[in-house]
Design a protein around this motif. Structure first.
Motif, PDB file in Angstrom:
ATOM      1  N   ALA A 186       6.779   4.237   0.527  1.00  0.00           N
ATOM      2  CA  ALA A 186       7.472   2.993   0.168  1.00  0.00           C
ATOM      3  C   ALA A 186       6.858   2.266  -1.024  1.00  0.00           C
ATOM      4  O   ALA A 186       7.606   1.744  -1.857  1.00  0.00           O
ATOM      5  CB  ALA A 186       7.561   2.077   1.394  1.00  0.00           C
ATOM      6  N   PRO A 187       5.522   2.208  -1.174  1.00  0.00           N
ATOM      7  CA  PRO A 187       5.008   1.516  -2.358  1.00  0.00           C
ATOM      8  C   PRO A 187       5.458   2.170  -3.673  1.00  0.00           C
ATOM      9  O   PRO A 187       5.516   1.509  -4.710  1.00  0.00           O
ATOM     10  CB  PRO A 187       3.488   1.571  -2.199  1.00  0.00           C
TER      11      PRO A 187
ATOM     12  N   LEU B 266      -0.027   4.656   1.599  1.00  0.00           N
ATOM     13  CA  LEU B 266       0.207   3.487   2.450  1.00  0.00           C
ATOM     14  C   LEU B 266      -1.059   2.654   2.629  1.00  0.00           C
ATOM     15  O   LEU B 266      -0.998   1.507   3.057  1.00  0.00           O
ATOM     16  CB  LEU B 266       0.769   3.928   3.805  1.00  0.00           C
ATOM     17  N   ASN B 267      -2.197   3.257   2.296  1.00  0.00           N
ATOM     18  CA  ASN B 267      -3.484   2.561   2.367  1.00  0.00           C
ATOM     19  C   ASN B 267      -4.003   2.183   0.981  1.00  0.00           C
ATOM     20  O   ASN B 267      -5.174   1.831   0.826  1.00  0.00           O
ATOM     21  CB  ASN B 267      -4.495   3.429   3.109  1.00  0.00           C
ATOM     22  N   GLY B 268      -3.139   2.283  -0.025  1.00  0.00           N
ATOM     23  CA  GLY B 268      -3.507   1.895  -1.384  1.00  0.00           C
ATOM     24  C   GLY B 268      -4.430   2.876  -2.085  1.00  0.00           C
ATOM     25  O   GLY B 268      -5.074   2.540  -3.071  1.00  0.00           O
TER      26      GLY B 268
ATOM     27  N   VAL C 121       1.435  -2.592  -6.777  1.00  0.00           N
ATOM     28  CA  VAL C 121       1.864  -2.214  -5.431  1.00  0.00           C
ATOM     29  C   VAL C 121       1.314  -0.836  -5.021  1.00  0.00           C
ATOM     30  O   VAL C 121       1.114  -0.565  -3.847  1.00  0.00           O
ATOM     31  CB  VAL C 121       3.411  -2.262  -5.299  1.00  0.00           C
ATOM     32  N   LEU C 122       1.021   0.022  -5.991  1.00  0.00           N
ATOM     33  CA  LEU C 122       0.517   1.368  -5.682  1.00  0.00           C
ATOM     34  C   LEU C 122      -0.898   1.346  -5.096  1.00  0.00           C
ATOM     35  O   LEU C 122      -1.310   2.305  -4.448  1.00  0.00           O
ATOM     36  CB  LEU C 122       0.544   2.255  -6.934  1.00  0.00           C
ATOM     37  N   GLU C 123      -1.637   0.268  -5.341  1.00  0.00           N
ATOM     38  CA  GLU C 123      -2.992   0.168  -4.808  1.00  0.00           C
ATOM     39  C   GLU C 123      -3.099  -0.927  -3.753  1.00  0.00           C
ATOM     40  O   GLU C 123      -4.176  -1.448  -3.489  1.00  0.00           O
ATOM     41  CB  GLU C 123      -3.981  -0.055  -5.956  1.00  0.00           C
TER      42      GLU C 123
ATOM     43  N   SER D 215      -8.008   9.201  -7.334  1.00  0.00           N
ATOM     44  CA  SER D 215      -9.368   8.847  -6.893  1.00  0.00           C
ATOM     45  C   SER D 215     -10.044  10.010  -6.178  1.00  0.00           C
ATOM     46  O   SER D 215     -11.234   9.950  -5.893  1.00  0.00           O
ATOM     47  CB  SER D 215      -9.337   7.618  -5.981  1.00  0.00           C
ATOM     48  N   LYS D 216      -9.295  11.076  -5.896  1.00  0.00           N
ATOM     49  CA  LYS D 216      -9.821  12.228  -5.165  1.00  0.00           C
ATOM     50  C   LYS D 216      -9.827  13.509  -5.991  1.00  0.00           C
ATOM     51  O   LYS D 216     -10.206  14.558  -5.491  1.00  0.00           O
ATOM     52  CB  LYS D 216      -9.001  12.444  -3.885  1.00  0.00           C
ATOM     53  N   VAL D 217      -9.369  13.420  -7.239  1.00  0.00           N
ATOM     54  CA  VAL D 217      -9.273  14.618  -8.076  1.00  0.00           C
ATOM     55  C   VAL D 217     -10.667  15.148  -8.419  1.00  0.00           C
ATOM     56  O   VAL D 217     -11.540  14.393  -8.834  1.00  0.00           O
ATOM     57  CB  VAL D 217      -8.474  14.335  -9.362  1.00  0.00           C
ATOM     58  N   ILE D 218     -10.847  16.459  -8.219  1.00  0.00           N
ATOM     59  CA  ILE D 218     -12.094  17.139  -8.581  1.00  0.00           C
ATOM     60  C   ILE D 218     -12.053  17.504 -10.059  1.00  0.00           C
ATOM     61  O   ILE D 218     -13.003  17.275 -10.797  1.00  0.00           O
ATOM     62  CB  ILE D 218     -12.284  18.404  -7.714  1.00  0.00           C
TER      63      ILE D 218
END
Length: 157
Positions: free
Chosen positions: A49-50, A137-139, A13-15, A144-147
């Motif tokens: 919510a996810p 909310l967009n999965g 659900v997180l993605e 995925s953004k960690v430098i």
């Protein structure tokens, strides 16, 4: 109010790209109240919510500033500019922190618990928190953004 269980990664659900909210009723109000209480109990500044197992476009944010509790239903980022890099964590990734690049300013359109549309402009930490929750909310997960990741409170590499 109830404290909900926070879903941990790798729960599917997180993605998941969440569905729009179309019913503004007592169930939604109860969920918003429970999500806020859950976020506070977990010492968080935002919860989507996810993260409580519900694939709907609902999030709450409270960074402890003048804005107080912000409820976001069906939020959309209308405008973003500037850049900031700073530390982020996530209640769905306990103990994991990393440096993330985000816009320094955002303008967001969302609905409140009654379905009324509003816009909100934010900079700095509030802008970061809003972007983090809207990503959920967009999965999209912050990982995925960690430098660079932090290890034992220090930046790695």
């Amino acid at each position: 109010m109830a404290i909900l269980e926070i879903v941990k990664y790798p729960a599917e659900v997180l993605e998941t790209v969440c569905e729009k909210v179309t019913q503004f009723d007592r169930n939604l109000i109860r969920l918003l109240n429970d999500m806020y209480d859950t976020m506070l109990a977990a010492d968080g500044v935002g919860l989507a919510a996810p993260q409580v197992g519900i694939a709907k476009q609902i999030a709450v944010v409270d960074i402890g500033d003048k804005h107080g509790k912000i409820e976001l239903i069906n939020p959309v980022i209308l405008e973003e500019r500037g850049e900031q890099v700073g530390p982020e964590g996530c209640l769905s990734f306990p103990g994991l922190f990393g440096e993330v690049k985000r816009a320094d300013y955002v303008k967001v359109r969302a609905q409140n618990r009654r379905g009324r549309v509003f816009t909100l402009e934010a900079t700095g930490f509030l802008a970061r928190a809003l972007q983090h929750e809207i990503d959920h909310l967009n999965g999209i997960l912050f990982t995925s953004k960690v430098i660079r990741y932090y290890k034992d409170g220090e930046l790695e590499g």
